[in-house]
Structures are given as structure tokens and as C-alpha cells.
Scaffold this active site. Structure first.
Site: not given
Ligand code: 7TS
Length: 421
Positions: A138, A215, A218, A241, A379
Site C-alpha cells: 500500500h 504492515d 489488512q 479496519k 493506493c
Molecule cells: N496498509 C495497508 C495494507 C492498507 O490496506 C491501508 C489502507 C493502510 C496501510 C493505511 O491505513 P490507514 O488507516 O492508515 O489509512 N487501505 C485502504 C484500502 O485498501 N482502501 O482504503 C484504504
């Protein structure tokens, strides 16, 4: 707290009934969109919140709201206790050895940035000058490292993937050397659903004494995580999430590493004393929690962790595995549909392209049917580059999704075909 009864066998009709009970815990699911029952398949972007999380946050503001760690009055003590209890819940949830290893941050994004700008920078200053990531990251696990490389002159090395969306482990291992400052790799890919072989990834890095950040944004909603068993050095999670509120995340870091890292941001809370001739920093984890944190968010995350624990991650994983199999078979039977991401080890993500119909058109038509999917590059533009596509349509599942909802998606896709016939 009341939550739904769990089941260990998702294939039985009994389990079906359990899911109906689980769904009752999520008020948002019970609505119509464009005259159709909402089918929420955008869980990789954010998960929905069970009533117990909503209630916990509301109760906190109604009865306990105060700033933490600073007051002797009753409300401040209660708020501090609840915040620190949430930290301990997260600690147990991911198998960390001590609560000081849990840093509350804003998001998984902030967790990665924090490690890059403190630990990553230290490693580069100590003479290592390469960062290893993968092609399926990501942007949150690319850009912070790219920034660090630009600031320091270090180099970003990218481990490639195959056309199933699996990491090429040998190529990854070949990138590791005494030059490597860090490895930073996703546990589960948001665009492909691939579950990476993180044990092998970590073991290979540790053979060269290279620290690893995973990371886990997910992974945490789908898989049981044990940071000590994995022996990862850092682990990043986003609360939202994981069915908790937005605006809060978790950085796990090994105590000794956190201790030796410089602060990330300066302000109140992260200091012991401030005099113009000398500033003394606070102990971990507070050294990394400058300013008033997202108190309600952390407490809400604690409630989400309780909820997920109650259902049981093994039960969640088993149910989602069944659902993913059902969905994969159903989507594979649709002519013109090409799944992007067919790794042998996969979590609940179905990314696909559909003939030459643009994903945004697909998303719009599906929305008319009450179906929420995400369209775009998610992303993860390097993943799109790998498959030579600009975007995909992505259905991402959670434990409250059902086979009927997959059937609705399939019916929606047939509708798309009709519109574009
Ligand atoms: N890492 C992964 C693998 C992700 O899928 C996401 C967000 C992030 C980091 C960042 O998370 P945040 O909470 O800091 O924004 N992924 C997604 C997505 O797949 N669609 O919207 C956000």
C-alpha cells in the site's frame, strides 16, 4: 458486553444462523441503499462498527471524558484507566510481551511514518543504506520509506511478485545484505488479498540482523496475530479496519528498539521535564504519544478488540475462508471477469477487471443495486502497474458478509453486462 454466539463450523446451517446474530450487532448494515438492502463489500477500506463499540464511545463521552495522565480528579483517573486498559487489551490481542510495546498512533500510516523517521533513520545513520519493501505494498508502506530515502540518500529496493500476486521469496532474499537498513512488508495485501509468508520473510531478514516492520492493516481483521511468535520487530494496525473507530492506530515495537529510538513528535505527554537548558523525554510508550491522544478512539478500539476476541479469530478466519471460496467460484464463472490476485494464501479480497468496462462505471452501477465496492488503484499503484491495468473493482469481505450478499454481487455484475451489452 453482549455479542453473538460463535461457531467453529461455518458450513453448518447453525453457523448461518450465527451470522444472522452477528449481523444484528452492526446497526449500519440494516438499511436500504437505492431501494435495495445494503451489501457492504468495502471492508478493506474500513470495517463497520458493532453496537458495543458505538456504545463504549458514547458512554465514555457521557460519563468519563477528561484528559488523561495529568489529573488527580475522578474523571481523569477513570479516563486514564480506560485508556491504559485499552492498551493492555491490544497487547494481549497481538501477543505482545508488555504493554509498553503498544504505542497508540493515528493510523497504520502514522505507525509506518514513525518507524521510518526514527528507527529507519537511525539505521541509515549507522551505515546501512537500503530499505527493502515489496511490489504489493500500500502507498502507506512505500511513500514513508521513499521520503526517508530522499532525505538520506538511501535506496529503496523492491521485491517483485508473480502474476498470481505472490511475493517471489528467493528474489526477496537476494535483496538482503549488510547494506539493508530495514525490511518493511505488508502482512496481507489490500489490493490482492495475498497473505505473505511473513515467518519466512522475518527469518531471512533476521539471519542478516535486519529488523522487520510488518504492515498489518489488512491482517488484523482476519488473522490471529502473535507478534512474539512471528518475532517481528514492528507491527502496524489501523483501528478502523478492525471494527473500531477511525483516527487511532497501533504501533507495536520491541521494547528495546522503542527505548533506543528518538521521539517522533514533540509536545506534552512525551516529556518528563522541560527546561531551556535540558529536556528529558518520557518513558515508552508515552515518548511517542505527544499531545492529547485520541482517548475515546483508543477506548473504542479496546471494545472492538473485545468483540473480535469474543467471536474468535479462528472462527472468523474459518468463516471468511469459506465465504472467499464461494465468492471466488461464483466470480470465476462470469465470462469476461478476470480476478487480479489469485495467491494460494489469500484473505477476503476479490479484485477484478471486467472486459473493458471501467471499474468506476462498474462501481456506479453496483451502487444503484445497493452494493458498496471500491474501484480504483486502492493506493497500490505499483500493483496496478504490474498487471498493466489502471484500476480494479474490489469486493472485500468481513465476517458479517453472507453468501446471499455474494449472490447479490454476482447478480449486480450480470446487470453491468446487460447495461454494456
Ligand atoms: N496498509 C495497508 C495494507 C492498507 O490496506 C491501508 C489502507 C493502510 C496501510 C493505511 O491505513 P490507514 O488507516 O492508515 O489509512 N487501505 C485502504 C484500502 O485498501 N482502501 O482504503 C484504504
Amino acid at each position: 458486553m453482549t455479542t453473538s454466539v460463535k461457531s467453529s463450523d461455518p458450513q453448518t446451517s447453525g453457523a448461518r444462523l450465527e451470522i444472522e446474530r452477528v449481523r444484528r450487532d452492526f446497526p449500519i448494515l440494516h438499511q436500504t441503499v437505492n431501494g435495495r438492502p445494503l451489501v457492504y463489500l468495502d471492508n478493506a477500506a474500513t470495517g463497520q462498527k458493532p453496537q458495543c463499540v458505538i456504545d463504549t464511545i458514547q458512554r465514555y463521552y457521557e460519563t468519563d471524558n477528561a484528559n488523561i495522565h495529568r489529573g488527580v480528579h475522578e474523571l481523569s483517573v477513570r479516563a486514564t484507566d480506560a485508556y491504559e486498559r485499552a492498551r493492555a487489551k491490544v497487547q494481549r490481542f497481538i501477543g505482545a510481551g508488555r504493554s509498553e510495546e503498544i504505542v497508540f498512533v493515528r493510523s497504520a500510516t502514522e505507525a509506518v511514518n514513525l518507524v521510518a523517521q526514527t528507527f529507519g533513520r537511525q539505521r541509515i545513520e549507522a551505515g546501512h543504506n537500503e530499505i527493502v519493501i515489496s511490489e504489493m505494498e500500500h502507498h502507506s508502506n512505500i511513500v514513508p520509506w521513499d521520503l526517508l530515502c530522499k532525505q538520506t540518500g538511501a535506496k529503496l529496493l523492491v521485491a517483485p511478485i508473480n502474476d498470481q500476486g505472490e511475493l517471489l521469496l528467493d528474489d526477496y532474499k537476494n535483496l538482503l545484505s549488510p547494506r539493508t537498513a530495514m525490511v518493511a512488508i505488508g502482512h496481507v495485501s489490500n489490493a490482492l488479498g495475498t497473505i505473505n509468508p511473513v515467518r519466512d520473510i522475518i527469518e531471512a531478514a533476521h539471519q542478516h540482523d535486519i529488523p522487520v516492520l510488518l504492515d498489518g492493516a489488512q491482517a488484523a481483521p482476519h488473522l490471529k496475530i502473535d507478534v512474539r511468535e512471528l518475532d517481528c520487530d514492528f507491527y502496524a494496525i489501523s483501528s478502523h479496519k478492525l471494527f473500531g473507530p477511525t483516527g487511532v492506530g497501533v504501533l507495536y515495537g520491541k521494547y528495546d528498539f522503542l527505548n533506543q529510538m528518538p521521539p517522533y513528535q514533540g509536545g506534552g505527554e512525551m516529556i518528563k521535564s522541560v527546561h531551556f537548558d535540558k529536556i528529558t523525554y518520557n518513558d515508552v510508550p508515552f515518548k511517542f504519544e505527544a499531545g492529547t491522544p485520541n482517548i475515546a478512539g483508543a477506548i473504542g478500539l479496546g471494545a472492538a478488540v473485545d468483540y473480535v476476541n469474543d467471536l474468535g479469530l479462528d472462527n472468523i478466519a474459518a468463516y471468511e475462508h469459506e465465504l472467499l471460496g464461494y465468492a471466488t467460484e461464483a466470480l470465476s464463472s462470469i465470462p469476461q471477469l478476470r480476478l487480479i490476485g489469485t495467491a494460494r494464501e489469500k484473505a477476503a479480497v476479490l479484485s477484478f477487471v471486467f472486459g473493458d468496462i471501467h471499474p468506476h462505471d462498474m462501481g456506479t452501477i453496483l451502487n444503484q443495486e445497493g452494493i458498496a465496492v471500491r474501484t480504483g488503484h486502492h493506493c497500490a499503484q505499483p500493483v496496478m502497474d504490474h498487471f498493466d491495468i489502471p484500476a480494479t473493482t474490489r469486493a472485500s469481505l468481513a465476517f458479517y458478509n453472507t453468501k446471499e450478499e455474494i449472490d447479490a454481487l454476482v447478480a449486480g455484475l450480470h446487470k453491468v453486462t446487460e447495461v454494456f451489452a
